[in-house]
Design a protein around this motif. Sequence first.
Motif, PDB file in Angstrom:
ATOM      1  N   LEU A  58     -62.398 -18.706 -12.093  1.00 15.87           N
ATOM      2  CA  LEU A  58     -61.056 -19.214 -12.370  1.00 15.87           C
ATOM      3  C   LEU A  58     -60.715 -19.002 -13.840  1.00 15.87           C
ATOM      4  CD1 LEU A  58     -61.234 -22.560 -10.364  1.00 15.87           C
ATOM      5  CD2 LEU A  58     -59.795 -20.590  -9.804  1.00 15.87           C
ATOM      6  N   GLN A  87     -55.191 -11.734  -9.611  1.00 19.93           N
ATOM      7  CA  GLN A  87     -55.280 -13.021 -10.315  1.00 19.93           C
ATOM      8  C   GLN A  87     -55.803 -14.085  -9.355  1.00 19.93           C
ATOM      9  OE1 GLN A  87     -54.233 -13.936 -13.765  1.00 19.93           O
ATOM     10  NE2 GLN A  87     -55.616 -15.563 -13.065  1.00 19.93           N
ATOM     11  N   THR A 140     -56.406 -18.138  -8.939  1.00 21.22           N
ATOM     12  CA  THR A 140     -56.034 -19.439  -9.499  1.00 21.22           C
ATOM     13  C   THR A 140     -56.321 -20.554  -8.514  1.00 21.22           C
ATOM     14  OG1 THR A 140     -53.752 -19.126  -8.736  1.00 21.22           O
ATOM     15  CG2 THR A 140     -54.212 -18.539 -11.014  1.00 21.22           C
ATOM     16  N   SER A 141     -56.467 -21.737  -9.055  1.00 19.17           N
ATOM     17  CA  SER A 141     -56.687 -22.939  -8.251  1.00 19.17           C
ATOM     18  C   SER A 141     -55.363 -23.670  -8.084  1.00 19.17           C
ATOM     19  CB  SER A 141     -57.714 -23.845  -8.943  1.00 19.17           C
ATOM     20  OG  SER A 141     -57.794 -25.093  -8.293  1.00 19.17           O
ATOM     21  N   TYR A 187     -60.010 -27.534 -11.791  1.00 22.00           N
ATOM     22  CA  TYR A 187     -60.882 -26.497 -12.330  1.00 22.00           C
ATOM     23  C   TYR A 187     -62.311 -26.740 -11.876  1.00 22.00           C
ATOM     24  CZ  TYR A 187     -63.251 -23.286 -15.442  1.00 22.00           C
ATOM     25  OH  TYR A 187     -64.032 -22.262 -15.916  1.00 22.00           O
TER      26      TYR A 187
END
Length: 300
Positions: free
Chosen positions: A156, A277, A279-280, A285
């Motif tokens: 991430l 990309q 992402t969360s 995180y």
Amino acid sequence: MIDHLRVSVDGWTAVAGPGAEPDRFGCYWDLAEIEGWFGGLAVRADSEDRTGADGAHDGQPYFAARTVTLAGLLDAPDPAALLAAMRRLAGVLAGRRTGTLVVEEVATGITRSAECRLDVQGRAKRTGETSADWEITVYCPDPLRYGPPLQDSTGLPKSGGGLAWPLFTNGFLDWGQPGDPGQVILSNGGTADAPILFRATAGPLGLPEGFEISAGGRRLTYAAVVPPRQTIWIDTATGAVLAEGTADRRSELTHADWLHVPAADPETGVAGELTIQFTSLGGAYDEGAQLVAQWTEADT
């Protein structure tokens, strides 16, 4: 005439041009013809005639499946070896009926493969006491020809450490630990857009609201909790979404823009690239979360 090719199906191999070697029984399999492998795919589309007007409403064109016929010459050391070789040819794919067709361009080192099934059983016709003509035909449901597997991964995104004191170390400004954009760049030197198999794995904290994979305004959004250490598989070739490789999770994919690595530029030959990309969702995180992308170069 073809040259500098090595073709394998289900462990059986034939060679065109220099470099041919006998199999372990002392037989030479010379490849004289390969039809249906290099281009020539049929194109299908759903079209509908215009009502009260010329022409038709054309649909999205798709390549049809690929049928490949291999043919050549067989040279055996003696009559008994010839009969045994003819029997082995008839047995190629005859048991499992499905396998992999691999074609290697010996001069360039380029290798492409396709999953196939038996279409016409291998057959041979004697032309002498120790020689025969042979032929075998296979059917490839997926018309693309794939290169060796490629893989890249990322975690991430995370910010860097920023300026660190003392500001100057060895006369240079110290910006601290670098960050991570959470991106991977996939490359494709083939002539067709290449599908991707994504494997997103949560770390020890999990991803409570899921994750997103995006590129160029397109996205794959998995909007469901991913427990610690669970892996979600997303296959952009088939549209399958699986938890731990078995449980169907397609309904959890709220945005499904099936990402492919673009083909190389046909004029310049420059490989196509796609920046992915990871992402969360919700901003959570997880240090151990990881996205693995698997793909191959692909040709039509």
